[in-house]
Design a protein around this motif. Structure first.
Motif, PDB file in Angstrom:
ATOM      1  N   GLN A  15       1.183  -0.586   0.155  1.00  0.00           N
ATOM      2  CA  GLN A  15       0.036   0.127  -0.089  1.00  0.00           C
ATOM      3  C   GLN A  15       0.680   1.479   0.079  1.00  0.00           C
ATOM      4  OE1 GLN A  15      -2.239  -0.015   3.395  1.00  0.00           O
ATOM      5  NE2 GLN A  15      -1.067   0.456   4.826  1.00  0.00           N
ATOM      6  N   ALA A  16       0.699   1.856  -0.480  1.00  0.00           N
ATOM      7  CA  ALA A  16       0.696   3.273  -0.529  1.00  0.00           C
ATOM      8  C   ALA A  16       1.647   3.702   1.482  1.00  0.00           C
ATOM      9  CB  ALA A  16       0.121   4.550  -0.691  1.00  0.00           C
ATOM     10  N   HIS A  17       2.764   4.635   1.235  1.00  0.00           N
ATOM     11  CA  HIS A  17       3.858   4.803   2.164  1.00  0.00           C
ATOM     12  C   HIS A  17       4.419   6.046   2.489  1.00  0.00           C
ATOM     13  CE1 HIS A  17       5.352   4.094   6.638  1.00  0.00           C
ATOM     14  NE2 HIS A  17       6.356   4.462   5.862  1.00  0.00           N
ATOM     15  N   LYS A  18       4.284   6.956   3.506  1.00  0.00           N
ATOM     16  CA  LYS A  18       4.466   8.064   2.926  1.00  0.00           C
ATOM     17  C   LYS A  18       6.213   8.101   4.221  1.00  0.00           C
ATOM     18  CE  LYS A  18       3.549  12.604   3.250  1.00  0.00           C
ATOM     19  NZ  LYS A  18       2.586  13.762   3.420  1.00  0.00           N
ATOM     20  N   GLU A  23       5.981  10.424  -0.143  1.00  0.00           N
ATOM     21  CA  GLU A  23       4.983   9.593  -0.605  1.00  0.00           C
ATOM     22  C   GLU A  23       5.055   8.533  -1.261  1.00  0.00           C
ATOM     23  OE1 GLU A  23       0.989   8.362  -0.310  1.00  0.00           O
ATOM     24  OE2 GLU A  23       1.799   9.739   0.702  1.00  0.00           O
ATOM     25  N   LEU A  24       5.724   7.449  -0.777  1.00  0.00           N
ATOM     26  CA  LEU A  24       5.977   5.901  -1.780  1.00  0.00           C
ATOM     27  C   LEU A  24       4.651   5.071  -2.035  1.00  0.00           C
ATOM     28  CD1 LEU A  24       9.337   4.762   1.240  1.00  0.00           C
ATOM     29  CD2 LEU A  24       9.223   6.085  -1.313  1.00  0.00           C
ATOM     30  N   SER A  25       4.272   4.789  -3.641  1.00  0.00           N
ATOM     31  CA  SER A  25       3.186   3.894  -4.304  1.00  0.00           C
ATOM     32  C   SER A  25       3.547   2.386  -3.629  1.00  0.00           C
ATOM     33  CB  SER A  25       3.260   4.313  -5.431  1.00  0.00           C
ATOM     34  OG  SER A  25       4.240   3.599  -5.728  1.00  0.00           O
ATOM     35  N   ALA A  26       2.370   2.053  -3.938  1.00  0.00           N
ATOM     36  CA  ALA A  26       2.362   0.132  -3.814  1.00  0.00           C
ATOM     37  C   ALA A  26       3.168  -0.129  -4.527  1.00  0.00           C
ATOM     38  CB  ALA A  26       0.800  -0.496  -3.987  1.00  0.00           C
ATOM     39  N   SER A  28       6.437  -0.185  -4.597  1.00  0.00           N
ATOM     40  CA  SER A  28       8.079  -0.185  -4.567  1.00  0.00           C
ATOM     41  C   SER A  28       8.992  -0.948  -3.724  1.00  0.00           C
ATOM     42  CB  SER A  28       7.776   1.771  -3.720  1.00  0.00           C
ATOM     43  OG  SER A  28       7.104   2.208  -4.539  1.00  0.00           O
TER      44      SER A  28
END
Length: 68
Positions: A15-18, A23-26, A28
């Motif tokens: 899942q996306a994570h900051k 902001e890192l996308s799912a 990554s």
């Protein structure tokens, strides 16, 4: 505090994570300390990365039919 010799582990975000304002996308892939990897996995944010999620496309080998 972990030193430079701390073991590293690759994880793939599910899942996306900051992180630190980024902001890192799912999907990554991150290389982090083993303890950070464990935390991300326990939180359901990441899973262990075992390489590409999809196989690389295969290049067809030439045959007499497609050479003509």
């Amino acid at each position: 505090m972990a030193g430079p010799s701390a073991p590293k582990q690759s994880v793939r975000l599910v899942q996306a994570h900051k992180n630190a304002g980024t902001e890192l996308s799912a999907g990554s892939v991150l290389t982090v300390s083993a303890s950070t990897a464990d935390w991300l996995i326990r939180q359901g944010i990441a899973k262990p990365d075992n390489g590409p999620a999809t196989p690389k496309p295969q290049t067809p080998k030439p045959t007499q039919e497609n050479e003509q």
